[in-house]
Motif scaffolding. Structure first.
Motif, PDB file in Angstrom:
ATOM      1  N   VAL A 174     -31.251  54.512  -9.573  1.00 30.09           N
ATOM      2  CA  VAL A 174     -30.519  53.264  -9.750  1.00 30.09           C
ATOM      3  C   VAL A 174     -29.162  53.384  -9.056  1.00 30.09           C
ATOM      4  N   LEU A 175     -28.905  52.516  -8.095  1.00 31.30           N
ATOM      5  CA  LEU A 175     -27.633  52.503  -7.383  1.00 31.30           C
ATOM      6  C   LEU A 175     -26.589  51.854  -8.294  1.00 31.30           C
ATOM      7  N   PRO A 176     -25.588  52.603  -8.767  1.00 30.38           N
ATOM      8  CA  PRO A 176     -24.665  52.065  -9.771  1.00 30.38           C
ATOM      9  C   PRO A 176     -23.822  50.918  -9.217  1.00 30.38           C
ATOM     10  N   PRO A 177     -23.412  50.020 -10.078  1.00 32.72           N
ATOM     11  CA  PRO A 177     -22.500  48.950  -9.639  1.00 32.72           C
ATOM     12  C   PRO A 177     -21.068  49.459  -9.580  1.00 32.72           C
ATOM     13  N   TYR A 178     -20.363  49.109  -8.538  1.00 32.87           N
ATOM     14  CA  TYR A 178     -18.936  49.422  -8.444  1.00 32.87           C
ATOM     15  C   TYR A 178     -18.206  48.213  -9.010  1.00 32.87           C
ATOM     16  N   ASP A 179     -18.176  48.133 -10.337  1.00 36.21           N
ATOM     17  CA  ASP A 179     -17.744  46.923 -11.025  1.00 36.21           C
ATOM     18  C   ASP A 179     -16.379  47.108 -11.675  1.00 36.21           C
ATOM     19  N   ARG A 180     -15.989  46.135 -12.500  1.00 38.83           N
ATOM     20  CA  ARG A 180     -14.656  46.151 -13.092  1.00 38.83           C
ATOM     21  C   ARG A 180     -14.430  47.379 -13.973  1.00 38.83           C
ATOM     22  N   GLY A 181     -15.486  47.865 -14.609  1.00 43.23           N
ATOM     23  CA  GLY A 181     -15.325  49.046 -15.443  1.00 43.23           C
ATOM     24  C   GLY A 181     -14.881  50.240 -14.629  1.00 43.23           C
ATOM     25  N   ALA A 182     -15.560  50.473 -13.509  1.00 47.91           N
ATOM     26  CA  ALA A 182     -15.200  51.604 -12.644  1.00 47.91           C
ATOM     27  C   ALA A 182     -13.839  51.383 -12.003  1.00 47.91           C
ATOM     28  N   LEU A 183     -13.581  50.163 -11.548  1.00 48.77           N
ATOM     29  CA  LEU A 183     -12.312  49.868 -10.887  1.00 48.77           C
ATOM     30  C   LEU A 183     -11.133  50.030 -11.841  1.00 48.77           C
ATOM     31  N   GLN A 184     -11.321  49.638 -13.099  1.00 52.25           N
ATOM     32  CA  GLN A 184     -10.234  49.755 -14.068  1.00 52.25           C
ATOM     33  C   GLN A 184      -9.932  51.213 -14.392  1.00 52.25           C
ATOM     34  N   ILE A 185     -10.978  52.003 -14.597  1.00 50.84           N
ATOM     35  CA  ILE A 185     -10.776  53.432 -14.875  1.00 50.84           C
ATOM     36  C   ILE A 185      -9.978  54.080 -13.749  1.00 50.84           C
ATOM     37  N   GLU A 186     -10.300  53.717 -12.521  1.00 51.84           N
ATOM     38  CA  GLU A 186      -9.595  54.285 -11.373  1.00 51.84           C
ATOM     39  C   GLU A 186      -8.142  53.819 -11.329  1.00 51.84           C
TER      40      GLU A 186
ATOM     41  N   HIS B  60      -2.982  42.141 -15.695  1.00 52.41           N
ATOM     42  CA  HIS B  60      -2.895  41.733 -14.284  1.00 52.41           C
ATOM     43  C   HIS B  60      -4.168  42.124 -13.544  1.00 52.41           C
ATOM     44  N   TRP B  61      -4.639  43.347 -13.750  1.00 54.63           N
ATOM     45  CA  TRP B  61      -5.824  43.796 -13.034  1.00 54.63           C
ATOM     46  C   TRP B  61      -7.067  43.042 -13.480  1.00 54.63           C
ATOM     47  N   ASN B  62      -7.184  42.723 -14.754  1.00 56.78           N
ATOM     48  CA  ASN B  62      -8.378  42.005 -15.214  1.00 56.78           C
ATOM     49  C   ASN B  62      -8.449  40.599 -14.639  1.00 56.78           C
ATOM     50  N   THR B  63      -7.316  39.978 -14.398  1.00 57.27           N
ATOM     51  CA  THR B  63      -7.305  38.681 -13.710  1.00 57.27           C
ATOM     52  C   THR B  63      -7.870  38.840 -12.299  1.00 57.27           C
ATOM     53  N   ILE B  64      -7.485  39.911 -11.647  1.00 58.83           N
ATOM     54  CA  ILE B  64      -7.986  40.194 -10.297  1.00 58.83           C
ATOM     55  C   ILE B  64      -9.473  40.525 -10.332  1.00 58.83           C
ATOM     56  N   PHE B  65      -9.889  41.329 -11.304  1.00 63.24           N
ATOM     57  CA  PHE B  65     -11.304  41.700 -11.401  1.00 63.24           C
ATOM     58  C   PHE B  65     -12.180  40.481 -11.666  1.00 63.24           C
ATOM     59  N   ASP B  66     -11.669  39.511 -12.404  1.00 63.33           N
ATOM     60  CA  ASP B  66     -12.425  38.280 -12.649  1.00 63.33           C
ATOM     61  C   ASP B  66     -12.821  37.624 -11.332  1.00 63.33           C
ATOM     62  N   ARG B  67     -11.879  37.576 -10.406  1.00 64.86           N
ATOM     63  CA  ARG B  67     -12.157  36.935  -9.113  1.00 64.86           C
ATOM     64  C   ARG B  67     -13.023  37.823  -8.224  1.00 64.86           C
ATOM     65  N   LEU B  68     -12.821  39.125  -8.290  1.00 63.98           N
ATOM     66  CA  LEU B  68     -13.620  40.039  -7.473  1.00 63.98           C
ATOM     67  C   LEU B  68     -15.096  39.999  -7.851  1.00 63.98           C
ATOM     68  N   GLU B  69     -15.401  39.646  -9.091  1.00 61.06           N
ATOM     69  CA  GLU B  69     -16.794  39.606  -9.529  1.00 61.06           C
ATOM     70  C   GLU B  69     -17.614  38.566  -8.773  1.00 61.06           C
ATOM     71  N   ARG B  70     -16.956  37.663  -8.063  1.00 61.86           N
ATOM     72  CA  ARG B  70     -17.674  36.647  -7.288  1.00 61.86           C
ATOM     73  C   ARG B  70     -18.069  37.148  -5.906  1.00 61.86           C
TER      74      ARG B  70
END
Length: 229
Positions: A32-44, A72-82
């Motif tokens: 399974v190719l993992p998603p590079y999603d908000r969870g991973a981005l936030q941890i980083e 601030h980052w979660n607002t950005i991640f919301d838009r990146l999810e698109r």
């Protein structure tokens, strides 16, 4: 410039190939190719406040400062999810590329260190390449190759949204620089690899480039307040 342009073209070719959720293995199983999603981005992103903040301020980040940072980052991640999902190698930059001039076209670019590949925005690997953590990339060259990339993608993908891609490029560039600042301090403090500290001014320079994007103004204000130049 010839090498950088070839690397951009190789990246575009890679990202034009579909990135499936599962990859077949030789023994009949699948990976399974993992998603590079908000969870991973936030941890980083949190590496900055977990490592760089204490090194600079002498103690842990206050709870309210962490909360504001993550908001601030979660607002950005919301838009990146698109963003459409494609291959993300995550370490697509000069130390992991080999120039093979005897070959033609994109085959002149040999690629190493792709074992952590995931599925995410195409902007991440492009900014990883054009904002190289270990080598200065002139802003004029970065802009020229960013335009080249957008033009090449637009010619093959009629629904390419350059406005959203530009946002993603700057947002993920800011996230990546934030992560690297934390990682390089961690390498120095925890592992005794002090040589990584020499790269911090370059990373701050890239971060400042990215934070100039109008949509990142609230995040830029947070950095100006807590990490003034």
């Amino acid at each position: 410039e010839e090498m950088w342009r070839a690397a951009v073209d190789a990246l575009i070719a890679l990202q034009c190939s579909p990135a499936p959720e599962r990859l077949p293995l030789s023994d009949g199983r699948s990976y399974v190719l993992p998603p590079y999603d908000r969870g991973a981005l936030q941890i980083e992103a949190e590496l900055l406040i977990d490592w760089y903040w204490p090194a600079l301020h002498g103690g842990p980040v206050p709870t309210d400062v962490r909360t504001e940072f993550l908001a601030h980052w979660n607002t950005i991640f919301d838009r990146l999810e698109r963003q459409p999902l494609t291959w993300v190698l995550r370490d697509f930059h000069s130390p992991n590329l080999i120039w093979l001039p005897e070959r033609d076209g994109i085959k002149r670019v040999g690629v190493l260190d792709f074992q952590d590949a995931q599925r995410g925005s195409a902007a991440y690997d492009l900014v990883s390449l054009l904002q190289d953590a270990r080598a200065d990339v002139a802003e004029t060259l970065e802009k020229s190759l960013f335009v080249h990339s957008c033009e090449a993608v637009r010619s093959s993908r009629p629904h390419f949204d350059e406005v959203e891609f530009t946002f993603a490029y700057n947002a993920l560039g800011a996230q990546r620089s934030t992560k690297i600042l934390g990682i390089f301090v961690r390498l120095a403090q925890r592992d005794g690899k002090l040589q990584y500290l020499a790269h911090l001014p370059r990373i701050w320079g890239y971060l400042q480039r990215n934070l100039r994007h109008v949509t990142l103004a609230p995040l830029a204000a947070w950095y100006d307040k807590h990490f003034p130049v």
